[in-house]
Design a protein around this motif. Sequence first.
Motif, PDB file in Angstrom:
ATOM      1  N   GLU A   1      -9.984 -34.699 -60.637  1.00 41.86           N
ATOM      2  CA  GLU A   1     -10.425 -33.316 -60.469  1.00 41.86           C
ATOM      3  C   GLU A   1     -11.910 -33.176 -60.787  1.00 41.86           C
ATOM      4  O   GLU A   1     -12.634 -32.469 -60.088  1.00 41.86           O
ATOM      5  CB  GLU A   1      -9.603 -32.385 -61.357  1.00 41.86           C
ATOM      6  CG  GLU A   1      -8.194 -32.170 -60.870  1.00 41.86           C
ATOM      7  CD  GLU A   1      -7.375 -31.348 -61.838  1.00 41.86           C
ATOM      8  OE1 GLU A   1      -7.965 -30.721 -62.752  1.00 41.86           O
ATOM      9  OE2 GLU A   1      -6.146 -31.317 -61.688  1.00 41.86           O
TER      10      GLU A   1
ATOM     11  N   ASN B   1     -13.942 -34.688 -57.864  1.00 38.96           N
ATOM     12  CA  ASN B   1     -14.005 -33.790 -56.714  1.00 38.96           C
ATOM     13  C   ASN B   1     -14.917 -32.596 -56.976  1.00 38.96           C
ATOM     14  O   ASN B   1     -15.670 -32.185 -56.102  1.00 38.96           O
ATOM     15  CB  ASN B   1     -12.609 -33.302 -56.336  1.00 38.96           C
ATOM     16  CG  ASN B   1     -11.787 -34.396 -55.719  1.00 38.96           C
ATOM     17  OD1 ASN B   1     -12.314 -35.366 -55.195  1.00 38.96           O
ATOM     18  ND2 ASN B   1     -10.477 -34.258 -55.796  1.00 38.96           N
TER      19      ASN B   1
ATOM     20  N   GLN C   1      -9.943 -37.865 -49.883  1.00 47.11           N
ATOM     21  CA  GLN C   1      -9.556 -36.924 -50.942  1.00 47.11           C
ATOM     22  C   GLN C   1      -8.928 -35.666 -50.343  1.00 47.11           C
ATOM     23  O   GLN C   1      -7.954 -35.138 -50.866  1.00 47.11           O
ATOM     24  CB  GLN C   1     -10.779 -36.556 -51.796  1.00 47.11           C
ATOM     25  CG  GLN C   1     -11.348 -37.680 -52.605  1.00 47.11           C
ATOM     26  CD  GLN C   1     -10.450 -38.121 -53.726  1.00 47.11           C
ATOM     27  OE1 GLN C   1      -9.611 -37.377 -54.210  1.00 47.11           O
ATOM     28  NE2 GLN C   1     -10.609 -39.357 -54.137  1.00 47.11           N
TER      29      GLN C   1
ATOM     30  N   ARG D   1      -5.062 -34.273 -50.811  1.00 46.82           N
ATOM     31  CA  ARG D   1      -4.674 -32.911 -51.216  1.00 46.82           C
ATOM     32  C   ARG D   1      -3.710 -32.302 -50.206  1.00 46.82           C
ATOM     33  O   ARG D   1      -2.823 -31.537 -50.575  1.00 46.82           O
ATOM     34  CB  ARG D   1      -5.912 -32.029 -51.366  1.00 46.82           C
ATOM     35  CG  ARG D   1      -6.678 -32.284 -52.634  1.00 46.82           C
ATOM     36  CD  ARG D   1      -7.725 -31.219 -52.901  1.00 46.82           C
ATOM     37  NE  ARG D   1      -8.734 -31.111 -51.859  1.00 46.82           N
ATOM     38  CZ  ARG D   1      -9.856 -31.813 -51.815  1.00 46.82           C
ATOM     39  NH1 ARG D   1     -10.105 -32.690 -52.763  1.00 46.82           N
ATOM     40  NH2 ARG D   1     -10.730 -31.643 -50.841  1.00 46.82           N
TER      41      ARG D   1
END
Length: 191
Positions: free
Chosen positions: A53, A56, A88, A92
């Motif tokens: 997290e 990102n 990424q 998600r």
Amino acid sequence: MLLTFEKKILGLLVSASLVASTGCIGITQGVNLGPLAIPVPISPYFQDQEELEFHNHERYERVPIIGPITAGGPAIALDPPSDDEVMQALERARPVRGGLPLLHEKQRNNVKIVKEKISDYVDPPRFIPLIGMASLHHAHYKCTVYFEERTINGWPVPYTLEDKESAEVLYIDHNHFHMCGNPDTGASSIY
């Protein structure tokens, strides 16, 4: 007899106070958190999630502020999305992580990424709080990811599913601000 009993009690009190005042536990100066000061181990899975997290957020979730567009210069976008950013975003949208080894796992193999720029335009200048006069530059990309997906189920009956021609389409927006006019960047100037 009584003297040795008192010595034992005194020795226990001294040893208890020494044990309690070592390290992070016990008598401290300032704020004392008590039992909350004891470190608690964290599972590597949750630690990896926090690091992902942060990765990102640091790389892909911020809007950069760039200098003004020069007169007559091309107003083209920055770099297209990187392969890491595309993967990424795919993770998600369709997660693969977090499978249970020997029970249920998914894999993506032979990944090929095709990136196409859909549009690239600049909004007219306007006042943006905390920035000043700026114009927002939009760049929209269509990213198609081709891969082989392998699903391994290990219980109750072990079997493997292979999809040799999987494809996912992702739309990624890259936005950044351009300062307008003669911006004061804070650099010192000679008068």
